[in-house]
Design a protein around this motif. Structure first.
Motif, PDB file in Angstrom:
ATOM      1  N   ALA A  26     -15.397 -39.553 -11.269  1.00 57.81           N
ATOM      2  CA  ALA A  26     -15.721 -38.125 -11.401  1.00 57.81           C
ATOM      3  C   ALA A  26     -16.380 -37.613 -10.120  1.00 57.81           C
ATOM      4  O   ALA A  26     -16.050 -36.524  -9.632  1.00 57.81           O
ATOM      5  CB  ALA A  26     -16.636 -37.914 -12.602  1.00 57.81           C
ATOM      6  N   ASP A  69     -14.796 -34.815  -7.604  1.00 55.75           N
ATOM      7  CA  ASP A  69     -15.559 -33.618  -7.225  1.00 55.75           C
ATOM      8  C   ASP A  69     -15.572 -33.448  -5.712  1.00 55.75           C
ATOM      9  O   ASP A  69     -15.400 -32.337  -5.194  1.00 55.75           O
ATOM     10  CB  ASP A  69     -16.989 -33.716  -7.757  1.00 55.75           C
ATOM     11  N   ILE A  88     -11.975 -32.494  -4.454  1.00 56.28           N
ATOM     12  CA  ILE A  88     -11.636 -31.116  -4.811  1.00 56.28           C
ATOM     13  C   ILE A  88     -12.474 -30.137  -3.990  1.00 56.28           C
ATOM     14  O   ILE A  88     -11.983 -29.092  -3.566  1.00 56.28           O
ATOM     15  CB  ILE A  88     -11.811 -30.899  -6.330  1.00 56.28           C
ATOM     16  N   LYS A  89     -13.726 -30.492  -3.749  1.00 59.62           N
ATOM     17  CA  LYS A  89     -14.606 -29.631  -2.958  1.00 59.62           C
ATOM     18  C   LYS A  89     -14.014 -29.368  -1.576  1.00 59.62           C
ATOM     19  O   LYS A  89     -14.063 -28.247  -1.062  1.00 59.62           O
ATOM     20  CB  LYS A  89     -15.975 -30.291  -2.813  1.00 59.62           C
ATOM     21  N   GLU A 104     -11.788 -33.786 -20.171  1.00 53.56           N
ATOM     22  CA  GLU A 104     -12.306 -32.728 -19.290  1.00 53.56           C
ATOM     23  C   GLU A 104     -11.943 -33.009 -17.834  1.00 53.56           C
ATOM     24  O   GLU A 104     -11.510 -32.118 -17.108  1.00 53.56           O
ATOM     25  CB  GLU A 104     -13.831 -32.608 -19.422  1.00 53.56           C
ATOM     26  N   LEU A 105     -12.128 -34.280 -17.418  1.00 55.38           N
ATOM     27  CA  LEU A 105     -11.807 -34.641 -16.030  1.00 55.38           C
ATOM     28  C   LEU A 105     -10.303 -34.547 -15.786  1.00 55.38           C
ATOM     29  O   LEU A 105      -9.869 -34.046 -14.739  1.00 55.38           O
ATOM     30  CB  LEU A 105     -12.311 -36.052 -15.710  1.00 55.38           C
ATOM     31  N   GLN A 106      -9.504 -34.988 -16.749  1.00 51.07           N
ATOM     32  CA  GLN A 106      -8.047 -34.922 -16.601  1.00 51.07           C
ATOM     33  C   GLN A 106      -7.579 -33.481 -16.479  1.00 51.07           C
ATOM     34  O   GLN A 106      -6.724 -33.162 -15.655  1.00 51.07           O
ATOM     35  CB  GLN A 106      -7.366 -35.614 -17.783  1.00 51.07           C
ATOM     36  N   GLU A 107      -8.184 -32.596 -17.285  1.00 49.04           N
ATOM     37  CA  GLU A 107      -7.799 -31.188 -17.197  1.00 49.04           C
ATOM     38  C   GLU A 107      -8.222 -30.587 -15.858  1.00 49.04           C
ATOM     39  O   GLU A 107      -7.476 -29.814 -15.260  1.00 49.04           O
ATOM     40  CB  GLU A 107      -8.421 -30.388 -18.347  1.00 49.04           C
ATOM     41  N   LYS A 108      -9.418 -30.966 -15.384  1.00 47.43           N
ATOM     42  CA  LYS A 108      -9.893 -30.478 -14.086  1.00 47.43           C
ATOM     43  C   LYS A 108      -8.933 -30.897 -12.971  1.00 47.43           C
ATOM     44  O   LYS A 108      -8.592 -30.099 -12.086  1.00 47.43           O
ATOM     45  CB  LYS A 108     -11.287 -31.042 -13.817  1.00 47.43           C
ATOM     46  N   ILE A 109      -8.461 -32.142 -13.025  1.00 43.71           N
ATOM     47  CA  ILE A 109      -7.520 -32.655 -12.015  1.00 43.71           C
ATOM     48  C   ILE A 109      -6.193 -31.908 -12.105  1.00 43.71           C
ATOM     49  O   ILE A 109      -5.638 -31.469 -11.090  1.00 43.71           O
ATOM     50  CB  ILE A 109      -7.312 -34.171 -12.201  1.00 43.71           C
ATOM     51  N   VAL A 117      -5.509 -28.926 -13.377  1.00 46.04           N
ATOM     52  CA  VAL A 117      -5.638 -27.520 -12.966  1.00 46.04           C
ATOM     53  C   VAL A 117      -5.701 -27.432 -11.451  1.00 46.04           C
ATOM     54  O   VAL A 117      -5.033 -26.589 -10.829  1.00 46.04           O
ATOM     55  CB  VAL A 117      -6.878 -26.875 -13.627  1.00 46.04           C
ATOM     56  N   TYR A 118      -6.504 -28.300 -10.835  1.00 47.49           N
ATOM     57  CA  TYR A 118      -6.624 -28.268  -9.372  1.00 47.49           C
ATOM     58  C   TYR A 118      -5.278 -28.556  -8.705  1.00 47.49           C
ATOM     59  O   TYR A 118      -4.887 -27.853  -7.772  1.00 47.49           O
ATOM     60  CB  TYR A 118      -7.665 -29.286  -8.889  1.00 47.49           C
TER      61      TYR A 118
END
Length: 178
Positions: free
Chosen positions: A123, A127, A130-131, A155-160, A162-163
């Protein structure tokens, strides 16, 4: 007169070849007759020309020794300044963040026993990537995670996801190399 000269030169070459060809045939025939049919087999060398394919002597093995550092702990020379220019070049903060993450990975690998990266480490890594908009790094880390038996949280999978979707759209419209 020019074509005639070429033709006559070609005729001379053909006639000369006609005279030389039988001599070549005789030379090869005599060369074949000179070689005896019961020639002894060539000796097998103990080492090949470049040293490949043959076992090393114990003295050679002892002289080589063991490397001082493990291969995975060697740090390559930083030559990014030669190849990366403009907005792709790292700033001081990004370089510091990436180096600290790399040091953390090296510390995990060097510890005895080795520490495997957990979900919190991944995670933190996502971060950071992605930053700094490193979609190639995000894709590589996403693919490596399952090899280390890491299951990403929803949550982490969705964040990845989406990015990566946004990065692909942005890259396509900006003429990037997705």
């Amino acid at each position: 007169t020019r074509p005639r000269v070429r033709f006559s030169m070609a005729m001379r070459a053909v006639s000369a070849l006609g005279r030389v060809a039988p001599m070549l045939g005789r030379q090869t025939a005599t060369a074949r007759a000179v070689v005896p049919t019961s020639a002894a087999a060539a000796a097998v060398p103990t080492r090949t020309w470049f040293g490949f394919g043959m076992p090393k002597d114990p003295a050679e093995i002892a002289a080589e020794g063991q490397p001082d550092k493990a291969v995975w702990s060697l740090e390559p020379d930083d030559d990014t300044g030669d190849f990366v220019v403009g907005p792709d070049a790292w700033g001081a903060e990004e370089r510091f963040d990436r180096e600290s993450l790399a040091k953390e990975v090296h510390a995990m690998a060097a510890s005895d026993p080795q520490v495997t990266p957990d979900h919190a480490f991944y995670a933190k890594m996502f971060d950071l990537l992605i930053k700094y908009d490193d979609w190639r790094g995000v894709k590589a880390a996403r693919d490596i995670g399952p090899e280390g038996d890491i299951e990403f949280s929803p949550e982490l999978q969705e964040k990845i996801d989406v990015y990566l979707t946004e990065a692909e759209k942005r890259s396509y419209h900006e003429g990037g190399n997705w």
